[in-house]
Design an enzyme around this catalytic site. Structure first.
Site, PDB file in Angstrom:
ATOM      1  N   HIS A  81      -3.199  12.980  -8.330  1.00 51.26           N
ATOM      2  CA  HIS A  81      -3.973  13.622  -7.258  1.00 51.26           C
ATOM      3  C   HIS A  81      -3.287  14.912  -6.818  1.00 51.26           C
ATOM      4  O   HIS A  81      -3.930  15.951  -6.660  1.00 51.26           O
ATOM      5  CB  HIS A  81      -4.105  12.693  -6.043  1.00 51.26           C
ATOM      6  CG  HIS A  81      -4.915  11.473  -6.263  1.00 51.26           C
ATOM      7  ND1 HIS A  81      -4.461  10.218  -5.905  1.00 51.26           N
ATOM      8  CD2 HIS A  81      -6.152  11.293  -6.778  1.00 51.26           C
ATOM      9  CE1 HIS A  81      -5.397   9.325  -6.200  1.00 51.26           C
ATOM     10  NE2 HIS A  81      -6.433   9.953  -6.733  1.00 51.26           N
ATOM     11  N   SER A 110      -4.867   4.932  -9.089  1.00 45.27           N
ATOM     12  CA  SER A 110      -4.468   4.168  -7.901  1.00 45.27           C
ATOM     13  C   SER A 110      -4.461   2.677  -8.194  1.00 45.27           C
ATOM     14  O   SER A 110      -3.560   1.956  -7.767  1.00 45.27           O
ATOM     15  CB  SER A 110      -5.415   4.484  -6.735  1.00 45.27           C
ATOM     16  OG  SER A 110      -5.257   5.815  -6.323  1.00 45.27           O
ATOM     17  N   ARG A 133      -9.439  12.337 -15.536  1.00 47.53           N
ATOM     18  CA  ARG A 133      -8.341  11.894 -16.397  1.00 47.53           C
ATOM     19  C   ARG A 133      -8.796  11.689 -17.833  1.00 47.53           C
ATOM     20  O   ARG A 133      -8.067  11.940 -18.765  1.00 47.53           O
ATOM     21  CB  ARG A 133      -7.762  10.577 -15.885  1.00 47.53           C
ATOM     22  CG  ARG A 133      -7.027  10.685 -14.594  1.00 47.53           C
ATOM     23  CD  ARG A 133      -6.720   9.322 -14.062  1.00 47.53           C
ATOM     24  NE  ARG A 133      -8.005   8.636 -13.880  1.00 47.53           N
ATOM     25  CZ  ARG A 133      -8.164   7.424 -13.419  1.00 47.53           C
ATOM     26  NH1 ARG A 133      -7.123   6.708 -13.104  1.00 47.53           N
ATOM     27  NH2 ARG A 133      -9.352   6.898 -13.271  1.00 47.53           N
ATOM     28  N   LYS A 193     -15.571  -0.835  -1.352  1.00 49.53           N
ATOM     29  CA  LYS A 193     -14.177  -1.138  -1.693  1.00 49.53           C
ATOM     30  C   LYS A 193     -13.447  -1.693  -0.487  1.00 49.53           C
ATOM     31  O   LYS A 193     -13.760  -1.362   0.651  1.00 49.53           O
ATOM     32  CB  LYS A 193     -13.450   0.140  -2.158  1.00 49.53           C
ATOM     33  CG  LYS A 193     -13.877   0.658  -3.500  1.00 49.53           C
ATOM     34  CD  LYS A 193     -13.010   1.837  -3.900  1.00 49.53           C
ATOM     35  CE  LYS A 193     -13.377   2.357  -5.279  1.00 49.53           C
ATOM     36  NZ  LYS A 193     -12.509   3.487  -5.667  1.00 49.53           N
TER      37      LYS A 193
END
Length: 161
Positions: free
Chosen positions: A17, A128, A90, A41
Site C-alpha cells: 500500500h 492484508s 498486484r 467484512k
C-alpha cells in the site's frame, strides 16, 4: 488543485500500500487515502484505528491526507472535489475485479477516472489477508508492513486468534 483518492480497507496497511501511496502522491497535489467501511467484512482494526495507523505510516509523505467514508465511492470522490480514483494492482486477478468496478463507476459517473497502478514487484505478493494469516501462525511480517506498526499488528492478530 489536482486531487486523487486512493480507497481501500487497509486492514492492515502493508508496504505494498505504501508503495502505491508514495508513487501516486507524485501525480497529485493532494492524495487522499480513504479507509472504506465495507459492511461485508469484519475488520481486524476499527475504522479509527486504521486511520490512525495510516496517518502514522504516511507521515513522511507531505501531500497525503487520511480520511474515512462509507457509501458510494463516486459520491465520496465528488465531495473531495476530485474525479480521480487510484487503485493499486498486484496481479491479473486484481485487475479483473477492479476493472469491473471502474466500469460501473464510469457508467454512473462518466467524469470519474480510475487510475490503475501496478505495485512494485518486491511487494506484489503482499496482501492484508496474507499478513494476518502469517502473523496468526507465528510467521514474521517484518519488511511486509510499516516497521512503526509491526508490533501493533502482531499483537492484535494474536489477540483475535
Amino acid at each position: 488543485m489536482r486531487i486523487g483518492v486512493c480507497p481501500g480497507s487497509f486492514d492492515p496497511v502493508t508496504n505494498g500500500h505504501l508503495d502505491i501511496f508514495s508513487r501516486a502522491s507524485k501525480m497529485f497535489d493532494l492524495l487522499i487515502v480513504a479507509v472504506f467501511h465495507n459492511p461485508n467484512k469484519t475488520p481486524l482494526f476499527t475504522m479509527q484505528e486504521r486511520v490512525e495507523m495510516l496517518n502514522q505510516a504516511t507521515k513522511d509523505i507531505p501531500n497525503i491526507k487520511v480520511d474515512s467514508f462509507s457509501g458510494l465511492l463516486n459520491d465520496y470522490v465528488r465531495r473531495q472535489n476530485s474525479t480521480f480514483i487510484v487503485r493499486g494492482l498486484r496481479a491479473l486477478s486484481d485487475f479483473e475485479y477492479e476493472f469491473q468496478r471502474a466500469l460501473l463507476i464510469k457508467k454512473i459517473d462518466p467524469a470519474m477516472e480510475t487510475i490503475f497502478m501496478m505495485t512494485s514487484s518486491e511487494y506484489s505478493f503482499i496482501s492484508s489477508s496474507g499478513i494476518k494469516e502469517l502473523a496468526k501462525f507465528g510467521g514474521t511480517i517484518s519488511g511486509l508492513v510499516p516497521e512503526c506498526l509491526e508490533e501493533k499488528i502482531i499483537k492484535r492478530i494474536r489477540e483475535k486468534s
